[in-house]
Design a protein around this motif. Structure first.
Motif, mmCIF file in Angstrom:
data_model
loop_
_atom_site.group_PDB
_atom_site.id
_atom_site.type_symbol
_atom_site.label_atom_id
_atom_site.label_comp_id
_atom_site.label_asym_id
_atom_site.label_seq_id
_atom_site.Cartn_x
_atom_site.Cartn_y
_atom_site.Cartn_z
ATOM 1 N N LEU A 77 -13.955 -12.186 13.298
ATOM 2 C CA LEU A 77 -15.553 -11.509 14.004
ATOM 3 C C LEU A 77 -15.098 -10.415 14.875
ATOM 4 O O LEU A 77 -13.771 -10.303 15.446
ATOM 5 N N LEU A 78 -15.813 -8.988 14.828
ATOM 6 C CA LEU A 78 -15.308 -8.196 15.833
ATOM 7 C C LEU A 78 -15.887 -8.560 17.051
ATOM 8 O O LEU A 78 -17.231 -8.733 17.287
ATOM 9 N N GLN A 79 -14.709 -8.621 18.154
ATOM 10 C CA GLN A 79 -15.601 -8.668 19.367
ATOM 11 C C GLN A 79 -16.024 -7.166 20.072
ATOM 12 O O GLN A 79 -15.221 -6.228 19.970
ATOM 13 N N VAL A 80 -17.219 -7.172 20.434
ATOM 14 C CA VAL A 80 -17.753 -5.869 20.826
ATOM 15 C C VAL A 80 -17.771 -5.852 22.464
ATOM 16 O O VAL A 80 -18.366 -6.736 22.998
ATOM 17 N N ARG A 134 -23.922 -5.464 9.359
ATOM 18 C CA ARG A 134 -24.408 -6.142 8.030
ATOM 19 C C ARG A 134 -25.060 -5.276 7.007
ATOM 20 O O ARG A 134 -25.030 -5.673 5.805
ATOM 21 N N ALA A 135 -25.471 -4.143 7.434
ATOM 22 C CA ALA A 135 -25.853 -3.281 6.397
ATOM 23 C C ALA A 135 -25.166 -2.815 5.320
ATOM 24 O O ALA A 135 -25.426 -2.593 4.229
ATOM 25 N N ARG A 136 -23.714 -2.604 5.688
ATOM 26 C CA ARG A 136 -22.476 -2.231 5.204
ATOM 27 C C ARG A 136 -21.783 -3.427 4.479
ATOM 28 O O ARG A 136 -21.331 -3.019 3.475
ATOM 29 N N TYR A 137 -21.840 -4.462 5.263
ATOM 30 C CA TYR A 137 -20.942 -5.940 4.691
ATOM 31 C C TYR A 137 -22.143 -6.932 4.968
ATOM 32 O O TYR A 137 -22.261 -7.562 5.807
ATOM 33 N N PRO A 138 -23.006 -7.152 3.883
ATOM 34 C CA PRO A 138 -23.900 -8.278 3.880
ATOM 35 C C PRO A 138 -23.523 -9.784 4.229
ATOM 36 O O PRO A 138 -24.043 -10.444 4.885
ATOM 37 N N GLN A 139 -22.168 -9.896 4.162
ATOM 38 C CA GLN A 139 -21.636 -11.118 4.039
ATOM 39 C C GLN A 139 -21.263 -11.304 5.791
ATOM 40 O O GLN A 139 -21.333 -12.433 6.186
ATOM 41 N N ALA A 140 -21.223 -10.143 6.456
ATOM 42 C CA ALA A 140 -21.008 -10.272 7.776
ATOM 43 C C ALA A 140 -22.213 -10.403 8.726
ATOM 44 O O ALA A 140 -22.829 -9.767 9.443
ATOM 45 N N SER A 147 -15.989 1.486 12.089
ATOM 46 C CA SER A 147 -14.646 1.845 11.500
ATOM 47 C C SER A 147 -13.698 0.672 11.634
ATOM 48 O O SER A 147 -13.039 0.552 10.725
ATOM 49 N N LEU A 148 -13.675 -0.097 12.460
ATOM 50 C CA LEU A 148 -13.097 -1.337 12.701
ATOM 51 C C LEU A 148 -13.237 -2.497 11.519
ATOM 52 O O LEU A 148 -12.540 -2.993 10.948
ATOM 53 N N ALA A 149 -14.747 -2.547 11.204
ATOM 54 C CA ALA A 149 -15.225 -3.149 10.172
ATOM 55 C C ALA A 149 -14.614 -2.910 9.039
ATOM 56 O O ALA A 149 -14.240 -3.568 8.111
ATOM 57 N N ASP A 150 -14.399 -1.487 8.640
ATOM 58 C CA ASP A 150 -13.961 -0.999 7.586
ATOM 59 C C ASP A 150 -12.515 -1.429 7.402
ATOM 60 O O ASP A 150 -11.854 -1.758 6.140
ATOM 61 N N ALA A 151 -11.777 -1.247 8.465
ATOM 62 C CA ALA A 151 -10.283 -1.733 8.350
ATOM 63 C C ALA A 151 -10.022 -3.211 8.047
ATOM 64 O O ALA A 151 -9.143 -3.409 7.230
ATOM 65 N N VAL A 152 -10.942 -3.884 8.655
ATOM 66 C CA VAL A 152 -10.973 -5.617 8.354
ATOM 67 C C VAL A 152 -11.125 -5.585 6.853
ATOM 68 O O VAL A 152 -10.562 -6.445 5.941
ATOM 69 N N ARG A 203 -16.868 -11.579 8.809
ATOM 70 C CA ARG A 203 -18.070 -12.484 9.011
ATOM 71 C C ARG A 203 -19.175 -11.835 10.030
ATOM 72 O O ARG A 203 -20.272 -12.455 10.002
ATOM 73 N N GLY A 204 -18.753 -11.093 10.906
ATOM 74 C CA GLY A 204 -19.720 -10.818 11.913
ATOM 75 C C GLY A 204 -19.220 -10.208 13.170
ATOM 76 O O GLY A 204 -18.176 -9.580 13.330
ATOM 77 N N VAL A 205 -20.147 -10.315 14.291
ATOM 78 C CA VAL A 205 -19.520 -9.807 15.571
ATOM 79 C C VAL A 205 -19.635 -10.891 16.654
ATOM 80 O O VAL A 205 -20.326 -11.848 16.487
#
Length: 245
Positions: A141-144, A203-209, A162-167, A176-178
């Motif tokens: 998960l990305l910590q925001v 989630r719009a970019r990565y539906p599984q997140a 951009s961090l989601a893209d890196a993962v 998986r999300g945030v």
């Protein structure tokens, strides 16, 4: 505490009562938010508490546990997993929820199932290296950061995509999300509403997140109002932190 001792049974009943109280709060919070409690995962935060408490909670049906100190978590959960395996009850998911140093990431990737505190590219690289070393997938998960500061951990909302893209670019890391912690003194509803916006964008970019880890002992209802799928609860279940640990 030895199994079956009076002390163990008393602790078991205390945990059972506290766990029941938290589940009742979740049920009420979901009812008020028009949500199904089945869509909410309770992560019991067992940092500073002994392996014996983890095993008692497992007896009570808890399967998701949270830790935030590498050395403690690694040692404790080796003991826990061995005991559960010996008993033929190995089901357990360990969430690492604390700020994570890059030089400890590979070690954590070797035993944690979820890392909820990914907040920078170097950590992504280190976790991926660790996951590949043991050939073991790792959910992250990305910590925001919701207060504009990153000193206590967390990626700024505008940098989260951009961090989601890196993962997502790493083979054994599963985005998986945030996750977020409501800033001290802030309105948790405002904080978690902001987190929900970040979550929706990712989630719009990565539906599984589709996980949102938000809400602890003092503000879990606010988390539920803003779509939390995972709640991290420690004190309300385990009590005050042990003074000698």
């Amino acid at each position: 505490m030895s199994p079956g001792s009076a002390e163990t049974e008393a602790r078991l009943e205390q945990l059972r009562d506290n766990l029941g109280g938290v589940h009742a709060r979740i049920a009420r919070g979901c009812a008020e938010a028009g949500r199904d409690p089945a869509g909410v995962t309770l992560v019991v935060v067992t940092k500073y508490f002994p392996a014996s408490d983890v095993l008692l909670l497992h007896r009570l049906g808890v399967r998701h546990f949270g830790e935030n100190r590498d050395q403690e978590a690694g040692e404790k959960f080796r003991e826990v997993r061995q005991a559960l395996s010996d008993a033929g009850r190995p089901e357990l998911t360990l969430h690492f929820i604390g700020q994570l140093q890059t030089n400890k990431a590979a070690h954590v990737a070797g035993y944690a199932d979820v890392v909820e505190s990914v907040d920078r590219g170097k950590l992504v690289t280190a976790l991926a290296k660790g996951a590949h070393a043991v050939d073991r997938p790792l959910q992250v998960l990305l910590q925001v950061s919701l207060d504009g500061a990153t000193t206590r951990g967390g990626v700024l909302p505008e940098n989260a995509p951009s961090l989601a893209d890196a993962v997502a670019a790493q083979g054994l890391l599963d985005l998986r999300g945030v996750m977020a912690v409501a800033p001290l003194g802030a309105d948790p509803d405002e904080a978690f509403a902001r987190l929900r916006e970040v979550a929706d964008g990712i989630r719009a970019r990565y539906p599984q997140a589709d996980w949102i880890s938000a809400g602890m002992s003092g503000d879990l209802e606010a988390g539920l109002r803003h779509g939390a799928t995972h709640l991290r609860v420690g004190t309300a279940i385990l009590g005050s932190r042990p003074s000698l640990l």
